[in-house]
Design an enzyme around this catalytic site. Structure first.
Site, PDB file in Angstrom:
ATOM      1  N   CYS A  13      33.526  38.001 -30.432  1.00 44.59           N
ATOM      2  CA  CYS A  13      33.083  36.612 -30.343  1.00 44.59           C
ATOM      3  C   CYS A  13      31.570  36.629 -30.313  1.00 44.59           C
ATOM      4  O   CYS A  13      30.955  37.671 -30.095  1.00 44.59           O
ATOM      5  CB  CYS A  13      33.645  35.938 -29.097  1.00 44.59           C
ATOM      6  SG  CYS A  13      33.468  34.136 -29.156  1.00 44.59           S
TER       7      CYS A  13
ATOM      8  N   CYS B  82      29.635  34.126 -28.571  1.00 43.86           N
ATOM      9  CA  CYS B  82      29.010  33.283 -27.541  1.00 43.86           C
ATOM     10  C   CYS B  82      28.090  34.064 -26.606  1.00 43.86           C
ATOM     11  O   CYS B  82      27.061  33.543 -26.182  1.00 43.86           O
ATOM     12  CB  CYS B  82      30.064  32.499 -26.754  1.00 43.86           C
ATOM     13  SG  CYS B  82      31.319  33.497 -25.960  1.00 43.86           S
TER      14      CYS B  82
ATOM     15  N   LYS C 196      44.236  29.600 -28.223  1.00 39.92           N
ATOM     16  CA  LYS C 196      43.232  29.602 -27.158  1.00 39.92           C
ATOM     17  C   LYS C 196      42.776  28.166 -26.930  1.00 39.92           C
ATOM     18  O   LYS C 196      42.264  27.516 -27.842  1.00 39.92           O
ATOM     19  CB  LYS C 196      42.046  30.482 -27.550  1.00 39.92           C
ATOM     20  CG  LYS C 196      40.933  30.464 -26.517  1.00 39.92           C
ATOM     21  CD  LYS C 196      39.837  31.445 -26.846  1.00 39.92           C
ATOM     22  CE  LYS C 196      38.697  31.307 -25.866  1.00 39.92           C
ATOM     23  NZ  LYS C 196      37.619  32.255 -26.135  1.00 39.92           N
TER      24      LYS C 196
ATOM     25  N   ARG D 115      32.134  32.220 -17.660  1.00 29.48           N
ATOM     26  CA  ARG D 115      30.856  31.886 -18.301  1.00 29.48           C
ATOM     27  C   ARG D 115      29.681  32.328 -17.456  1.00 29.48           C
ATOM     28  O   ARG D 115      28.610  32.606 -17.974  1.00 29.48           O
ATOM     29  CB  ARG D 115      30.831  30.402 -18.654  1.00 29.48           C
ATOM     30  CG  ARG D 115      31.909  30.156 -19.716  1.00 29.48           C
ATOM     31  CD  ARG D 115      31.942  28.769 -20.267  1.00 29.48           C
ATOM     32  NE  ARG D 115      33.079  28.671 -21.185  1.00 29.48           N
ATOM     33  CZ  ARG D 115      33.563  27.540 -21.661  1.00 29.48           C
ATOM     34  NH1 ARG D 115      33.014  26.389 -21.301  1.00 29.48           N
ATOM     35  NH2 ARG D 115      34.583  27.544 -22.489  1.00 29.48           N
TER      36      ARG D 115
ATOM     37  N   ARG E 107      33.244  23.389 -26.171  1.00 25.67           N
ATOM     38  CA  ARG E 107      33.967  24.141 -27.195  1.00 25.67           C
ATOM     39  C   ARG E 107      35.167  23.377 -27.757  1.00 25.67           C
ATOM     40  O   ARG E 107      36.011  23.955 -28.429  1.00 25.67           O
ATOM     41  CB  ARG E 107      34.451  25.469 -26.623  1.00 25.67           C
ATOM     42  CG  ARG E 107      33.365  26.346 -26.018  1.00 25.67           C
ATOM     43  CD  ARG E 107      33.736  27.807 -26.118  1.00 25.67           C
ATOM     44  NE  ARG E 107      33.063  28.683 -25.165  1.00 25.67           N
ATOM     45  CZ  ARG E 107      31.769  28.989 -25.183  1.00 25.67           C
ATOM     46  NH1 ARG E 107      30.971  28.469 -26.093  1.00 25.67           N
ATOM     47  NH2 ARG E 107      31.266  29.809 -24.285  1.00 25.67           N
TER      48      ARG E 107
ATOM     49  N   GLU F 145      49.081  27.554 -35.058  1.00 25.76           N
ATOM     50  CA  GLU F 145      47.976  28.521 -34.952  1.00 25.76           C
ATOM     51  C   GLU F 145      48.505  29.958 -34.980  1.00 25.76           C
ATOM     52  O   GLU F 145      47.947  30.828 -35.658  1.00 25.76           O
ATOM     53  CB  GLU F 145      47.195  28.311 -33.641  1.00 25.76           C
ATOM     54  CG  GLU F 145      46.230  27.141 -33.645  1.00 25.76           C
ATOM     55  CD  GLU F 145      44.935  27.464 -34.386  1.00 25.76           C
ATOM     56  OE1 GLU F 145      44.853  28.532 -35.037  1.00 25.76           O
ATOM     57  OE2 GLU F 145      44.005  26.649 -34.319  1.00 25.76           O
TER      58      GLU F 145
ATOM     59  N   LYS G 103      46.230  31.805 -24.274  1.00 23.94           N
ATOM     60  CA  LYS G 103      45.190  31.823 -23.247  1.00 23.94           C
ATOM     61  C   LYS G 103      44.809  30.397 -22.901  1.00 23.94           C
ATOM     62  O   LYS G 103      44.599  29.621 -23.832  1.00 23.94           O
ATOM     63  CB  LYS G 103      43.987  32.571 -23.819  1.00 23.94           C
ATOM     64  CG  LYS G 103      42.828  32.689 -22.900  1.00 23.94           C
ATOM     65  CD  LYS G 103      41.723  33.402 -23.595  1.00 23.94           C
ATOM     66  CE  LYS G 103      40.495  33.276 -22.726  1.00 23.94           C
ATOM     67  NZ  LYS G 103      39.300  33.609 -23.423  1.00 23.94           N
TER      68      LYS G 103
ATOM     69  N   SER H 246      39.694  33.911 -15.964  1.00 24.02           N
ATOM     70  CA  SER H 246      38.823  34.006 -14.797  1.00 24.02           C
ATOM     71  C   SER H 246      39.141  32.965 -13.724  1.00 24.02           C
ATOM     72  O   SER H 246      39.156  33.282 -12.534  1.00 24.02           O
ATOM     73  CB  SER H 246      37.363  33.888 -15.244  1.00 24.02           C
ATOM     74  OG  SER H 246      37.163  32.697 -15.977  1.00 24.02           O
TER      75      SER H 246
HETATM   76  C1  PBG Z   1      34.681  34.220 -25.495  1.00 19.61           C
HETATM   77  C2  PBG Z   1      35.711  34.300 -24.425  1.00 19.61           C
HETATM   78  C3  PBG Z   1      35.899  33.458 -23.310  1.00 19.61           C
HETATM   79  C4  PBG Z   1      36.917  34.040 -22.574  1.00 19.61           C
HETATM   80  C5  PBG Z   1      37.333  35.155 -23.247  1.00 19.61           C
HETATM   81  N1  PBG Z   1      36.596  35.291 -24.410  1.00 19.61           N
HETATM   82  C6  PBG Z   1      35.150  32.286 -22.862  1.00 19.61           C
HETATM   83  C7  PBG Z   1      35.218  31.013 -23.579  1.00 19.61           C
HETATM   84  O1  PBG Z   1      35.899  30.853 -24.591  1.00 19.61           O
HETATM   85  O2  PBG Z   1      34.525  30.112 -23.136  1.00 19.61           O
HETATM   86  C8  PBG Z   1      37.432  33.522 -21.252  1.00 19.61           C
HETATM   87  C9  PBG Z   1      37.987  34.561 -20.349  1.00 19.61           C
HETATM   88  C10 PBG Z   1      38.172  34.136 -18.954  1.00 19.61           C
HETATM   89  O3  PBG Z   1      37.933  32.971 -18.540  1.00 19.61           O
HETATM   90  O4  PBG Z   1      38.579  35.007 -18.163  1.00 19.61           O
HETATM   91  N2  PBG Z   1      34.772  33.172 -26.367  1.00 19.61           N
END
Ligand code: PBG
Length: 328
Positions: A120, A122, A195, A205, A217, A233, A248, A274
């Site tokens: 990714c 970000c 996702k 984050r 997002r 998807e 997720k 998280s």
């Molecule tokens: C990157 C990504 C994210 C997570 C995993 N890969 C953050 C997001 O999409 O904002 C989240 C993982 C977590 O909250 O444990 N894009």
């Protein structure tokens, strides 16, 4: 004989041995993936919003790989914290980028460890979005090229599995052909297929320093009320060549896990994100719930819903508890 009093459901619940004998769902350490945040240098620093989780310096990589192997984990999932960010995500695909170096070190220390890399942008973009930004929106098609370069650079470093989490359309197909073009036919793709744009990612984050600097997002991640769309998807990602698909977050999206398993079979992964992890840790520390029991119950529930693989920040502790017979 068709019911009570001859039939008594409680009979099989009477002792731990009987309960074990008829248990339908088991968790093994080999089904757990351990997410790790890797920075270039310094010391391990605690992430305040995720008790028990650290940002690790590269120099910890061999040791972390050793811990994962010693615990019998399914593998590690790496997130990188680069020194420099820009608006093209250059550090994501640099040959000496933090993830590329971490993968090399881990594979050197533990060649049999399954190393998964999050693909990714970000964490690497100054604006914190998951792709190239043009006119305040994320440009899907222009982003595919950078994602592909990133995935190929991870595979070159030795990653067994690349895991795109950006939610651009067409990225699985682009990454598959990018890998195949350079002969990486055996590199596995685990796509974050369904996702959602979830508030449960809040603590991540902070951990990954990847909060978007403007907007959110919702223009690329899925809308939480939608379930049928998740099946589309997943079907698309499988069509484009995903070997493993992921749902997720986890617990609040167990219906999606269940449907996905029923519709597509395996292998299916789920991410206990998280926010889910932090809620259990914080409530446990406050004495409101029994942290360990709630953590184990959550992971078993995700397996029961249909996940073959569970991504969890608690992987090592869960594995140790499995070892000592606390769960099976
Ligand atoms: C990157 C990504 C994210 C997570 C995993 N890969 C953050 C997001 O999409 O904002 C989240 C993982 C977590 O909250 O444990 N894009």
């Amino acid at each position: 004989m068709s019911g009570f009093p001859e039939l008594r459901m409680r009979r099989l619940r009477r002792t731990a041995g009987l309960r074990r004998l008829v248990r339908e769902t088991r968790v093994e350490a080999s089904q757990l993936l351990w997410p790790l945040f890797i920075k270039t240098d310094g010391r391990a620093t605690a992430i305040s919003s995720m008790p028990g989780v650290d940002q690790h310096p590269l120099s910890d990589a061999p040791h972390l790989a050793g811990r994962a192997v010693a615990s019998g984990l399914g593998g590690v999932l790496l997130f990188g914290l680069p020194d420099e960010k820009d608006d093209r995500g250059t550090a994501a695909y640099a040959e000496d980028g933090v993830i590329q170096l971490a993968v090399r070190q881990m594979k050197q220390a533990e060649p049999d460890l399954v190393v998964v890399t999050d693909v990714c942008l970000c964490e690497y973009m100054s604006h914190g979005h998951c792709g190239l930004v043009r006119d305040d929106t994320v440009d899907n098609d222009a982003t595919l090229e950078i994602l592909t370069k990133t995935a190929v650079s991870h595979a070159t470093a030795g990653a067994d599995i690349v895991a795109p989490s950006d939610m651009m359309d067409g990225r699985v197909g682009a990454i598959r052909s990018g890998l195949d073009d350079v002969g990486y036919h055996e590199t596995v793709i685990m796509s974050y297929a369904a996702k959602y744009a979830s508030a449960f990612y809040g603590p991540f984050r902070e951990a990954a320093d990847s909060a978007p600097q403007f907007g959110d997002r919702r223009g690329y991640q899925m809308d939480p009320p939608n379930a049928a769309e998740a099946m589309r998807e997943i079907a698309l990602d499988l069509d484009e060549g995903a070997d493993i698909v992921m749902v997720k977050p986890g617990l609040p999206y167990m219906d999606i896990v269940g449907r996905a398993k029923e519709m597509f079979g395996g292998p299916l992964a789920v991410y206990q994100v998280s926010g889910e992890y932090a809620m259990i840790k914080v409530a446990g520390a406050a004495g409101v719930i029994d942290e360990r029991r709630v953590m184990r119950e959550s992971v078993i529930a995700l397996r029961r819903a249909g996940a073959d693989i569970v991504v969890t920040y608690d992987a090592v502790q869960l594995a140790n508890e499995l070892e000592s017979g606390l769960i099976d």
